[in-house]
Design an enzyme around this catalytic site. Structure first.
Site, PDB file in Angstrom:
ATOM      1  N   SER A  90       0.849  -1.181   0.000  1.00 34.61           N
ATOM      2  CA  SER A  90       0.000   0.000   0.000  1.00 34.61           C
ATOM      3  C   SER A  90       0.883   1.227   0.000  1.00 34.61           C
ATOM      4  O   SER A  90       1.798   1.337   0.821  1.00 34.61           O
ATOM      5  CB  SER A  90      -0.920   0.024   1.217  1.00 34.61           C
ATOM      6  OG  SER A  90      -1.495   1.311   1.379  1.00 34.61           O
ATOM      7  N   SER A  92      -0.093   4.587   0.516  1.00 31.98           N
ATOM      8  CA  SER A  92      -0.361   5.487   1.641  1.00 31.98           C
ATOM      9  C   SER A  92       0.125   4.874   2.953  1.00 31.98           C
ATOM     10  O   SER A  92       0.670   5.581   3.811  1.00 31.98           O
ATOM     11  CB  SER A  92      -1.850   5.825   1.721  1.00 31.98           C
ATOM     12  OG  SER A  92      -2.628   4.676   1.976  1.00 31.98           O
ATOM     13  N   GLY A 257      -1.411   5.193  -3.505  1.00 24.94           N
ATOM     14  CA  GLY A 257      -0.111   4.966  -4.157  1.00 24.94           C
ATOM     15  C   GLY A 257      -0.089   3.774  -5.088  1.00 24.94           C
ATOM     16  O   GLY A 257       0.533   3.817  -6.165  1.00 24.94           O
TER      17      GLY A 257
END
Length: 341
Positions: A90, A92, A257
């Site tokens: 991930s 973020s 992201g």
């Protein structure tokens, strides 16, 4: 205060998306690799339930567990727990984890730049942090290899007819739709509609198109629906808005992201982006991540890119989540008013 369990958390958000970090109170799960540890957490559910379910969590919350790294190059490792998935990577959350490690003094900070290597379940990610006055001001993450899966696939969605969609992987798996073709300008007032429709599109894509990572047979579903707005040229590449619908029905507050990475892989596959160019992604609340294609790669037999994403994160608090032994809901609860059907 009596408690049979106390979990220590540093809370954080990256460009609006919550990414809390467990820094104590949890022993590392069993497993010889970070992926095996991730799989244990996903199957066992007890830690996920405790930190993600109400009353301690909610559909808006992501929580990351720090664990000792397995790879000799890694400075730290983390396992990501999202509302319905325990994903490979991930963007973020990696930005939040990096910020907590540095701002919290868990990893020594060097100004003006600190470099570290994190081990996510999906592989190593290399981090460069711009630091000043004891604060990690911007995190640059070299993400895992990302690739286009299907281009211009037909997808039948009840009530919408036939959509033309793409699927791609950017550390997690996406079905990508044209937001304007569905009547969305990607504004805050549209969040509820995007969330609900995104879940329907994701479910349809899993039923009709499917996904299987060529090097990780365990990852065989589409996680998210990315609603992407039109692209505009900049002096460094491209910019555009997007909104990512997350199961069971919320919109990512950040530009996501892994979605930035997946969208750049799609643009590279279409010849719209090349190595060295940047893509500025803007979220539904106006926050931004900057993506950059660092190099070309392959995943299995698929052409891929090595993307970089950068963004900012801020610590919002320190919490101790406790469990009173008399609490009748030790694993928390979910209700369909926020968690969907």
């Amino acid at each position: 205060m009596r408690s049979s369990k106390t979990i220590h958390v540093i809370s954080c958000h990256a460009e609006g998306e919550v990414g809390d970090v467990i820094v104590g109170g949890v022993t590392p799960p069993p497993g010889d690799t970070i992926w095996e540890q991730r799989s244990f957490i996903a199957k066992d559910q007890s830690l996920r339930n405790f930190v993600l379910n109400e009353p301690r969590g909610g559909v808006f919350r992501h929580v990351n567990l720090l664990v000792p790294p397995k790879h000799p190059e890694a400075d730290a490792a983390f396992i990501i727990m999202e509302p319905e998935d325990t994903p490979p990577m991930s963007g973020s959350n990696s930005i939040c984890v990096s910020t907590v490690l540095l701002d919290g003094g868990i990893v020594p900070m060097t100004e003006p730049v600190t470099e570290l290597v994190l081990e996510a379940p999906g592989g190593l990610v290399r981090v460069r942090a711009d630091c000043r006055n004891g604060k990690a001001e911007r995190i640059h993450v070299q993400n895992v290899a990302s690739f286009a899966d299907r281009l211009d696939a037909n997808l039948e969605v009840d009530g919408l007819g036939t959509l033309t969609v793409d699927t791609a992987y950017g550390g997690d798996s996406f079905v990508v739709v044209d937001a304007s073709a569905l009547g969305f300008a990607i504004e805050e007032s549209e969040a509820a509609d995007i969330a609900r429709l995104g879940v329907r599109i994701t479910n349809a894509a899993n039923e009709q198109l499917g996904f299987c990572h060529p090097e990780n047979a365990d990852w065989k579903h589409i996680s998210f629906c990315a609603f992407c707005g039109p692209l505009t040229a900049t002096d460094k590449g491209l910019t555009g808005r997007s909104a990512i619908a997350i199961q069971p029905g919320k919109v990512d507050r950040s530009p996501t992201g892994t979605a930035v990475s997946a969208r750049m892989a799609l643009m590279a596959a279409r010849g719209q982006m090349s190595v060295g160019q940047e893509f500025e992604a803007r979220s539904i609340i106006g926050s931004t991540f900057t993506g950059k294609i660092l190099s070309e790669a392959t995943v299995g037999d698929r052409p891929a890119i090595i993307p970089q994403i950068s963004g900012r994160a801020w610590v919002t608090g320190i919490h101790q989540h406790m469990l009173d032994p008399g609490d009748p809901w030790p694993g928390g609860y979910k209700l369909s008013d926020t968690w969907g059907a």
